[in-house]
Design an enzyme around this catalytic site. Structure first.
Site, PDB file in Angstrom:
ATOM      1  N   LYS A   1      27.811  -7.891  15.386  1.00  0.00           N
ATOM      2  CA  LYS A   1      28.106  -6.463  15.571  1.00  0.00           C
ATOM      3  C   LYS A   1      27.788  -5.669  14.287  1.00  0.00           C
ATOM      4  CE  LYS A   1      28.977  -6.957  19.820  1.00  0.00           C
ATOM      5  NZ  LYS A   1      30.133  -7.421  20.525  1.00  0.00           N
TER       6      LYS A   1
HETATM    7  C1  LIG Z   1      30.811  -8.058  21.824  1.00  0.00           C
HETATM    8  C2  LIG Z   1      31.382  -7.253  22.928  1.00  0.00           C
HETATM    9  C3  LIG Z   1      32.741  -7.318  23.287  1.00  0.00           C
HETATM   10  C4  LIG Z   1      33.663  -8.372  22.780  1.00  0.00           C
HETATM   11  O1  LIG Z   1      33.833  -8.396  21.436  1.00  0.00           O
HETATM   12  P1  LIG Z   1      34.573  -9.669  20.780  1.00  0.00           P
HETATM   13  O2  LIG Z   1      34.946  -9.147  19.421  1.00  0.00           O
HETATM   14  O3  LIG Z   1      33.585 -10.771  20.747  1.00  0.00           O
HETATM   15  O4  LIG Z   1      35.760  -9.971  21.612  1.00  0.00           O
HETATM   16  C5  LIG Z   1      33.218  -6.429  24.211  1.00  0.00           C
HETATM   17  N1  LIG Z   1      32.414  -5.538  24.811  1.00  0.00           N
HETATM   18  C6  LIG Z   1      31.107  -5.450  24.517  1.00  0.00           C
HETATM   19  C7  LIG Z   1      30.280  -4.415  25.207  1.00  0.00           C
HETATM   20  C8  LIG Z   1      30.535  -6.322  23.591  1.00  0.00           C
HETATM   21  O5  LIG Z   1      29.221  -6.269  23.333  1.00  0.00           O
END
Ligand SMILES: *Cc1c(COP(=O)(O)O)cnc(C)c1O
Length: 415
Positions: A187
């Protein structure tokens, strides 16, 4: 693989923050988490930030805080990751999808109201809407909030892709009831695994904090520190979602760079836009004039009328040239669990389904070198030009030849 789909941005800075945290002797939730929460809330411009161990946990806690009950409905987009809808299932509540806009690939707010009305007719109590800011492009929040307000629905944003990002002049994280960010490894900023729930509502913030650590009514780290005492109370059967100080230390170092990391992502996106905007075999991501894009993902759509190869073949061609790609996302409604549980067929959300077959996510991350960006531009251009369809073939080849080669120069040159 020469150019992986992602490489995290980790420098000596991040490493020394984490080492500090290890040397401090305090590994789990403690002062680094407190600092990270305070800095994050300041950065976003919101009142409360609750650090947790994933965005999935943040979404779960947010729905718990707003009082989602068994049997209720929560509306979201099918073009998202598993987490967004699975958290609704944790409550034995019902995720309901609204099809997407073809350009931004966000939930089509124009279709939201008819979905709400049809659910109400069928006797559903709707609790909330979870907009997903796909790829880092904000949803159209004003009309969404207006509709939610009219029907007394809470709004919990899935902001996993958007940090930092803006809708009109507002930072994402200051707009709706609760906003959930992700710090997963790929991210925009990372803590390895991690997430943050932000809100201006004290009651929801307190509830999420308590439920993030076993429903215990005081900060756990104070229990063991010199000034703390041993007493605590369990007020609800909570969860184990707290962030560690090691992760928070990484988050603090990353947050300091969030603006420059976005700048680098934006430069790569403009370079791609410039190069790919002219190729009739594909379309580049939409960008509304009233948002600030976070460029978490760079998703192109292939134009099957102009190509002799399909999406999978296109990805295989890139792979054979050492370039990693991905697909965001396989729409939730075509996965076996959702098909079997709710009887969905692909055509139930036709735009999401159609677009799914054309999309490819190209590498975009701050660690990409100019050389790597250039290689992706050249490979994509070459593959689509070689595989141009029939009557367009010559025209496209001519087009490719006439392209100004300076456009493939380095990003630094353009600064
Ligand atoms: C990555 C992601 C999540 C989940 O994030 P985590 O921190 O891995 O739980 C939720 N929604 C979207 C759209 C994502 O891309």
């Amino acid at each position: 693989m020469l150019i992986p789909f992602h490489r995290p941005y980790i420098t000596e800075d991040e490493i020394s923050e984490v080492v500090d945290s290890l040397k401090s002797g305090w590994l789990t939730t403690g002062s680094k988490c407190k600092d990270f929460e305070r800095l994050f809330a300041e950065y976003i411009g919101c009142k409360h930030a609750v650090a947790v161990n994933s965005c999935t946990a943040a979404l779960h806690l947010a729905l718990e805080a707003i009082g989602l009950k068994e049997g209720e409905a929560v509306i979201t987009s099918p073009m998202t990751f598993a987490a967004t809808a699975e958290v609704v299932r944790y409550f034995n509540a019902r995720p309901v999808f609204v099809d997407i806009e073809p350009d931004t690939m966000n939930m089509d707010v124009a279709k939201l109201e008819e979905t709400i009305e049809s659910l109400a007719e069928r006797g559903y109590k709707i609790r909330a809407v979870i907009p997903v800011h796909f790829a880092g492009h904000s949803c159209d929040m004003d009309p969404l909030l207006e509709i939610a307000g009219k029907h007394d629905l809470r709004v919990v944003e899935d902001a996993a892709h958007i940090l930092p990002g803006k809708y009109k002049d507002k930072n994402i994280g200051t707009i709706s009831d609760i906003t959930c960010f992700s710090f997963y490894a790929n991210k925009n900023i990372t803590t390895g695994e991690g997430g943050m729930a932000v809100t201006d509502n004290q009651e929801w913030a307190d509830r999420m904090r308590i439920m993030s650590l076993h429903g215990i009514s005081k900060d756990a780290w104070k229990r063991y520190s010199a000034e703390g005492n041993w007493y605590y109370e369990i007020t609800a059967p909570g969860y184990k979602y707290n962030m560690t100080d090691m992760a928070a230390a990484l988050g603090i170092a990353q947050l300091r760079k969030a603006d420059s990391l976005l700048l680098r992502r934006s430069q790569i996106a403009s370079r791609y836009n410039e190069a790919f905007g002219e190729l009739p075999q594909l379309s580049i991501p939409a960008e509304s004039s009233n948002i600030q894009h976070s460029w978490h993902l760079y998703v192109i759509k292939l134009n099957p009328e102009r190509l002799t190869i399909n999406r999978d073949r296109f990805m295989a061609e890139l792979k054979s040239r050492g370039i990693g790609t991905s697909v965001h996302f396989i729409p939730l409604h075509i996965h076996p669990y959702y098909r079997n549980t709710y009887g969905f067929s692909p055509g139930d959300f036709p735009i999401a389904y159609e677009i799914f077959q054309k999309i490819v996510t190209l590498p975009i991350y701050p660690m990409m070198t100019d050389e790597e960006v250039r290689s992706v531009v050249e490979a994509v251009t070459d593959i689509v030009t070689r595989n141009s369809r029939g009557k367009f073939r010559e025209e496209d080849a001519r087009h490719a030849k006439n392209r100004n080669p300076r456009r493939l120069g380095s990003i630094q040159e353009t600064l």
